[in-house]
Design a protein around this motif. Sequence first.
Motif, mmCIF file in Angstrom:
data_model
loop_
_atom_site.group_PDB
_atom_site.id
_atom_site.type_symbol
_atom_site.label_atom_id
_atom_site.label_comp_id
_atom_site.label_asym_id
_atom_site.label_seq_id
_atom_site.Cartn_x
_atom_site.Cartn_y
_atom_site.Cartn_z
ATOM 1 N N GLN A 1 -0.062 -0.997 38.475
ATOM 2 C CA GLN A 1 -1.491 -0.697 38.710
ATOM 3 C C GLN A 1 -2.422 0.533 38.637
ATOM 4 O OE1 GLN A 1 -3.180 -2.531 41.765
ATOM 5 N NE2 GLN A 1 -4.707 -1.567 41.207
ATOM 6 N N ALA B 1 3.528 -3.934 39.634
ATOM 7 C CA ALA B 1 3.875 -5.732 39.851
ATOM 8 C C ALA B 1 5.363 -5.849 40.778
ATOM 9 C CB ALA B 1 4.234 -5.667 38.692
ATOM 10 N N ASP C 1 -5.464 -11.579 35.505
ATOM 11 C CA ASP C 1 -6.235 -12.597 36.003
ATOM 12 C C ASP C 1 -7.031 -11.719 36.729
ATOM 13 O OD1 ASP C 1 -4.108 -14.582 35.384
ATOM 14 O OD2 ASP C 1 -3.510 -14.779 37.383
ATOM 15 N N THR C 2 -6.920 -10.724 37.788
ATOM 16 C CA THR C 2 -8.567 -9.665 37.653
ATOM 17 C C THR C 2 -8.296 -9.452 37.311
ATOM 18 O OG1 THR C 2 -6.439 -9.394 39.887
ATOM 19 C CG2 THR C 2 -8.510 -7.485 39.431
ATOM 20 N N LYS D 1 8.490 -14.742 36.669
ATOM 21 C CA LYS D 1 7.271 -15.508 36.451
ATOM 22 C C LYS D 1 6.684 -15.257 35.232
ATOM 23 C CE LYS D 1 6.739 -15.528 41.207
ATOM 24 N NZ LYS D 1 8.417 -15.799 41.327
ATOM 25 N N LYS E 1 5.047 -6.163 44.640
ATOM 26 C CA LYS E 1 4.249 -6.789 44.568
ATOM 27 C C LYS E 1 4.871 -8.057 44.827
ATOM 28 C CE LYS E 1 -0.688 -5.706 43.380
ATOM 29 N NZ LYS E 1 -1.062 -5.862 44.162
ATOM 30 N N GLU E 2 5.730 -7.761 44.003
ATOM 31 C CA GLU E 2 7.220 -9.409 43.964
ATOM 32 C C GLU E 2 8.129 -9.705 44.728
ATOM 33 O OE1 GLU E 2 8.510 -13.164 42.772
ATOM 34 O OE2 GLU E 2 6.135 -12.307 42.739
ATOM 35 N N ARG F 1 6.309 -10.090 48.135
ATOM 36 C CA ARG F 1 6.192 -11.499 48.869
ATOM 37 C C ARG F 1 7.800 -12.135 48.784
ATOM 38 N NH1 ARG F 1 7.192 -16.409 46.977
ATOM 39 N NH2 ARG F 1 8.888 -15.165 44.849
ATOM 40 N N PHE G 1 2.895 -8.952 35.768
ATOM 41 C CA PHE G 1 2.879 -9.214 37.163
ATOM 42 C C PHE G 1 1.709 -9.843 36.462
ATOM 43 C CE2 PHE G 1 2.525 -10.795 41.942
ATOM 44 C CZ PHE G 1 3.661 -11.560 41.101
ATOM 45 N N LYS G 2 0.688 -11.324 35.882
ATOM 46 C CA LYS G 2 0.466 -12.219 35.640
ATOM 47 C C LYS G 2 -1.073 -11.533 36.433
ATOM 48 C CE LYS G 2 -1.265 -16.735 34.375
ATOM 49 N NZ LYS G 2 -2.580 -16.533 35.351
ATOM 50 N N THR G 3 -1.160 -11.462 37.751
ATOM 51 C CA THR G 3 -2.580 -11.122 38.395
ATOM 52 C C THR G 3 -3.036 -10.276 37.861
ATOM 53 O OG1 THR G 3 -1.077 -10.058 40.469
ATOM 54 C CG2 THR G 3 -1.083 -12.998 40.438
ATOM 55 N N PHE G 4 -2.018 -9.192 37.687
ATOM 56 C CA PHE G 4 -3.066 -7.819 36.856
ATOM 57 C C PHE G 4 -3.876 -8.401 36.277
ATOM 58 C CE2 PHE G 4 0.484 -6.017 39.497
ATOM 59 C CZ PHE G 4 -0.574 -5.101 40.061
#
Length: 209
Positions: free
Chosen positions: A23, A101, A47-48, A172, A104-105, A108, A42-45
């Motif tokens: 982040q 990351a 993606d964003t 992941k 975050k994981e 979850r 983490f892949k979502t970073f």
Amino acid sequence: MELAKRFEATHDVTVKMTSGGSQDLAKSIEVNHVGDIFFPGFKTFVDTMEADGQVVDSGMVGHNELVIFVAKGNPRELTGDLVQFVDPSLAVVIGHEDLGAVGKESKRALSVMNIYEQVVRNTVFMVSDSKGLSAAIREGKADIVLNWKAVAQLKDNLDYIDVIPVKGIAPKPLVMASLIYSANPELAKSFLQLCVSPEGRAVFERFGF
């Protein structure tokens, strides 16, 4: 670092790396518009940033798997059960959900079991990234942490940490991206191609990804 050295040897260039929580790195890129390659945990970073138009290209280099770290020899005889993280007799440390990351994981995984808030209340402290989680075990400040599996293979951790798989947690995708801010877009493209190639992925696999 191994892939960076290979790239330097073939492209007559110096690769400079900055490490930190995903982040924090994402925010730095967004604010400063500086960087050739972004490699979060983490892949979502990615993606964003891709949705925001900051990514030129991306590719998967391996996988990140969330596991339990304990001190070498597992002196507390802990298992892969996440319920242990609410045990008040254990010194618990986890990653902060807003800083990296791994946090975050962790949130979850613990939220799936409806114990995240209990775990937060049971923590000794929270850290921003995988480096802080490893240090908590090495320095005897934690009995149990959640961290990325590959981090245990770093030379600073090998003699201090044992890994316990967590039942039900799947690895992941680990994704690297080239950025629109690159001052060297062709070099950034070439480095990304090296990392996602069979040669590059073999290196990541050897280090536990």
